[in-house]
Design a protein around this motif. Sequence first.
Motif, PDB file in Angstrom:
ATOM      1  N   ILE A 187       0.860  -1.182   0.000  1.00  0.00           N
ATOM      2  CA  ILE A 187       0.000   0.000   0.000  1.00  0.00           C
ATOM      3  C   ILE A 187       0.897   1.232   0.000  1.00  0.00           C
ATOM      4  N   VAL A 188       0.922   1.944  -1.093  1.00  0.00           N
ATOM      5  CA  VAL A 188       1.853   3.048  -1.284  1.00  0.00           C
ATOM      6  C   VAL A 188       1.237   4.361  -0.807  1.00  0.00           C
ATOM      7  N   SER A 189       1.956   5.052   0.063  1.00  0.00           N
ATOM      8  CA  SER A 189       1.525   6.361   0.558  1.00  0.00           C
ATOM      9  C   SER A 189       2.205   7.444  -0.261  1.00  0.00           C
ATOM     10  N   TYR A 190       1.420   8.230  -0.960  1.00  0.00           N
ATOM     11  CA  TYR A 190       1.956   9.312  -1.793  1.00  0.00           C
ATOM     12  C   TYR A 190       0.835  10.329  -1.982  1.00  0.00           C
ATOM     13  N   PRO A 191       1.147  11.632  -2.042  1.00  0.00           N
ATOM     14  CA  PRO A 191       0.084  12.642  -2.104  1.00  0.00           C
ATOM     15  C   PRO A 191      -0.761  12.553  -3.370  1.00  0.00           C
ATOM     16  N   THR A 192      -2.034  12.914  -3.212  1.00  0.00           N
ATOM     17  CA  THR A 192      -2.941  13.008  -4.344  1.00  0.00           C
ATOM     18  C   THR A 192      -3.065  14.468  -4.775  1.00  0.00           C
ATOM     19  N   SER A 193      -3.642  14.680  -5.926  1.00  0.00           N
ATOM     20  CA  SER A 193      -3.669  16.017  -6.530  1.00  0.00           C
ATOM     21  C   SER A 193      -4.457  17.028  -5.709  1.00  0.00           C
ATOM     22  N   ASP A 194      -5.443  16.581  -4.938  1.00  0.00           N
ATOM     23  CA  ASP A 194      -6.291  17.517  -4.200  1.00  0.00           C
ATOM     24  C   ASP A 194      -5.762  17.845  -2.807  1.00  0.00           C
ATOM     25  N   MET A 195      -4.606  17.299  -2.425  1.00  0.00           N
ATOM     26  CA  MET A 195      -4.006  17.673  -1.137  1.00  0.00           C
ATOM     27  C   MET A 195      -3.422  19.076  -1.226  1.00  0.00           C
TER      28      MET A 195
ATOM     29  N   HIS B 165      -0.574  22.000  -0.773  1.00  0.00           N
ATOM     30  CA  HIS B 165       0.839  21.937  -1.137  1.00  0.00           C
ATOM     31  C   HIS B 165       1.685  21.484   0.046  1.00  0.00           C
ATOM     32  N   ALA B 166       1.366  21.994   1.241  1.00  0.00           N
ATOM     33  CA  ALA B 166       2.146  21.622   2.423  1.00  0.00           C
ATOM     34  C   ALA B 166       2.015  20.136   2.713  1.00  0.00           C
ATOM     35  N   ASP B 167       0.788  19.590   2.602  1.00  0.00           N
ATOM     36  CA  ASP B 167       0.590  18.168   2.853  1.00  0.00           C
ATOM     37  C   ASP B 167       1.295  17.316   1.795  1.00  0.00           C
ATOM     38  N   LYS B 168       1.291  17.778   0.562  1.00  0.00           N
ATOM     39  CA  LYS B 168       1.996  17.047  -0.495  1.00  0.00           C
ATOM     40  C   LYS B 168       3.485  16.939  -0.179  1.00  0.00           C
ATOM     41  N   MET B 169       4.071  18.042   0.204  1.00  0.00           N
ATOM     42  CA  MET B 169       5.506  18.052   0.464  1.00  0.00           C
ATOM     43  C   MET B 169       5.859  17.184   1.674  1.00  0.00           C
ATOM     44  N   MET B 170       5.030  17.234   2.719  1.00  0.00           N
ATOM     45  CA  MET B 170       5.292  16.397   3.885  1.00  0.00           C
ATOM     46  C   MET B 170       5.227  14.920   3.522  1.00  0.00           C
ATOM     47  N   SER B 171       4.244  14.545   2.709  1.00  0.00           N
ATOM     48  CA  SER B 171       4.099  13.153   2.318  1.00  0.00           C
ATOM     49  C   SER B 171       5.285  12.697   1.471  1.00  0.00           C
ATOM     50  N   MET B 172       5.683  13.502   0.508  1.00  0.00           N
ATOM     51  CA  MET B 172       6.800  13.121  -0.364  1.00  0.00           C
ATOM     52  C   MET B 172       8.108  13.073   0.401  1.00  0.00           C
ATOM     53  N   ARG B 173       8.326  14.050   1.287  1.00  0.00           N
ATOM     54  CA  ARG B 173       9.558  14.067   2.064  1.00  0.00           C
ATOM     55  C   ARG B 173       9.619  12.877   3.034  1.00  0.00           C
ATOM     56  N   GLY B 174       8.476  12.494   3.575  1.00  0.00           N
ATOM     57  CA  GLY B 174       8.444  11.359   4.490  1.00  0.00           C
ATOM     58  C   GLY B 174       8.534  10.013   3.795  1.00  0.00           C
ATOM     59  N   ASN B 175       8.324   9.991   2.477  1.00  0.00           N
ATOM     60  CA  ASN B 175       8.406   8.762   1.683  1.00  0.00           C
ATOM     61  C   ASN B 175       9.445   8.909   0.570  1.00  0.00           C
ATOM     62  N   ASN B 176      10.555   9.554   0.922  1.00  0.00           N
ATOM     63  CA  ASN B 176      11.611   9.798  -0.084  1.00  0.00           C
ATOM     64  C   ASN B 176      12.309   8.497  -0.472  1.00  0.00           C
ATOM     65  N   ARG B 177      13.213   8.602  -1.458  1.00  0.00           N
ATOM     66  CA  ARG B 177      13.851   7.400  -2.017  1.00  0.00           C
ATOM     67  C   ARG B 177      14.588   6.582  -0.970  1.00  0.00           C
ATOM     68  N   HIS B 178      15.289   7.250  -0.083  1.00  0.00           N
ATOM     69  CA  HIS B 178      16.187   6.519   0.810  1.00  0.00           C
ATOM     70  C   HIS B 178      15.493   6.061   2.091  1.00  0.00           C
ATOM     71  N   PHE B 179      14.457   6.774   2.526  1.00  0.00           N
ATOM     72  CA  PHE B 179      13.610   6.223   3.586  1.00  0.00           C
ATOM     73  C   PHE B 179      12.913   4.962   3.064  1.00  0.00           C
ATOM     74  N   SER B 180      12.488   5.013   1.810  1.00  0.00           N
ATOM     75  CA  SER B 180      11.738   3.908   1.221  1.00  0.00           C
ATOM     76  C   SER B 180      12.598   2.668   1.037  1.00  0.00           C
ATOM     77  N   LYS B 181      13.872   2.857   0.726  1.00  0.00           N
ATOM     78  CA  LYS B 181      14.735   1.685   0.531  1.00  0.00           C
ATOM     79  C   LYS B 181      14.818   0.860   1.813  1.00  0.00           C
ATOM     80  N   ALA B 182      14.774   1.530   2.944  1.00  0.00           N
ATOM     81  CA  ALA B 182      14.888   0.837   4.233  1.00  0.00           C
ATOM     82  C   ALA B 182      13.581   0.216   4.687  1.00  0.00           C
ATOM     83  N   THR B 183      12.491   0.479   3.991  1.00  0.00           N
ATOM     84  CA  THR B 183      11.199  -0.063   4.425  1.00  0.00           C
ATOM     85  C   THR B 183      10.533  -0.964   3.391  1.00  0.00           C
ATOM     86  N   ALA B 184      10.965  -0.912   2.127  1.00  0.00           N
ATOM     87  CA  ALA B 184      10.328  -1.743   1.097  1.00  0.00           C
ATOM     88  C   ALA B 184      10.464  -3.226   1.445  1.00  0.00           C
TER      89      ALA B 184
END
Length: 580
Positions: free
Chosen positions: A368-376, A378-397
């Motif tokens: 189940i992938v957590s990533y911002p949707t278009s209607d979020m 801007h601040a919520d989008k950035m928080m979601s993307m920053r919290g699910n960045n490439r290198h955080f994701s490598k450690a959790t995939a």
Amino acid sequence: MADLRLPMHQTEGQQDWIKIEHSETRTSRGLACTEPIVERIARIQADARELSEYYKVESSTSRYKRLHEFYASEIDSLRELAFDSYNQDEKVDYLLVQNYMARAQRTLDLERLRNDDYAEFIDPFAKTIEEWVGARMRVDTIEPKEAAESLDSMTINIANCKDIIKNAKRGAYSKATGYRAAKTVETLRAHLKETYDFYAGYDPVWDWWVREPFTRIDTALGAYRDFIRQELVGIQPGDEDVIIGEPIGRDGLLTELKAEMIPYSPEELIRIAEKEYSWCETEMIKASRELGFGDKWRDALEHVKGLIEPPGAQPVFIKSLVDQATEYVKKHDLVTVPRVAEEAIRMKMMSPSRQKVSPFFLGGPELIVSYPTSDMSHADKMMSMRGNNRHFSKATAFHEMIPGHHLQLFVAERVKPHRQMFETPFYIEGWALYWEMLFWSRGDFFTRPEDRVGTLFWRMHRCARIVFSLKFHLGRMTPAECIDLLVNWVGHERANAEGEVKRSFNGDYSPLYQAGYLLGALQLWRFRGEVVGQGLMGDKEFHDRILRSNMMPVELLRALILNQDLDKDFKSSWRFYGDI
């Protein structure tokens, strides 16, 4: 007394089952003595579920007494079995179900004590609701006029209960007590509505007498719930994002730790977390220096948070990380990966509402992938993307999928599935985090400093989970302070920290769940040192044995695999982290 005479067409097997079914208070005599332990576990689980559905009012005395009686009877019966005649797996199953029932009894006792905290402003009407719900479940004959009069008088009782709260001394009731009381009122309201709806429409006399007083009491209960939330908890109508939770206290934590076979006090576990955090901070500084940020590891963390996948690319990227980890464990022969487990991975996107409590992607049967949707925003989008960045994701995939939860649950459904009844976060989450520790130790997976920052962030996060969850239940931290700890100690985005704390205390997770990640991983890591480190098994055999043993406290898992001597009075004693 049930009629146990059998129709002539019933088979011998059916007759045997009926004898067992009707011998709860004498299961140690006669046929039930030969009941295989696996079947006994299935029966106890099914019977407990049936009784919980029938005695459905969670706060009722009748439920408490009946379940307590049930568990006591089953424990007495279990204790009369010939434990020494069992093989090692059967002995473990015996200890698991005995521990399960003892925990259930202790939990019932603690819940009764916590219910006493609000009894004076709930019981005056709750007892009457419990009686009506019980009569409906038994399908007793209910006189509609009598029911109408009872409901009408309850409205007065609720008004009197309001006065009790209004006249109480300031601080007489804690926020946690108010929160629990408000939930109880809402539950009673739902049960009363179900009782009313059972008769409504079928019995015209019922409708004539009961409809109007029921409508008033239903409204009064809803208003009383809101009153308690406002007066005792401080939650205003519509403010559903406030985090309160229900601290269970030190006695409650000790009950949970005993059931999880963790021979440490809550205070010792907090010190373990603080020690592990110090290690993480040292390693984080090393990675920070490699990235050119010197000892300012939080600056390095901010840099890594900005390394994000663009909109639309996250699902493919996450799947590539899953594939990478799967190929890694297969290449190095670390664990068996069944073809179907690898082949049948499914993916879906997490809804914006769910991201409020689960800000990071999840795994298990599906990804189940957590990533911002278009209607979020801007601040919520950035928080979601920053919290699910490439290198955080490598450690959790791989934590979520293979060799983590997906593989774990895949095997659990196929090998000794009856042990899923004994689900514990120390096994479930400990297994997934253990692989983060193993991959780190190998030195050839987290090769880039950005990757090491990513996985260290999560290790720090798991240290913080132990601290904030235990201190919350000890009454030493508020939810707001828990959020601040995640932001200041670990470096969480604030919205993600709020989601994490809300997820921890909204009632979906057991009190020790968040502590189970790192503590379970530390148990498995120590266990690996005793087995793989001493040359008793290779990694693949060790990991396969763990998966095929299925869910249980790690100390009992260790005793099973090492074939240690067991007795029916087994007590936890394994100080897996040494003395603190």
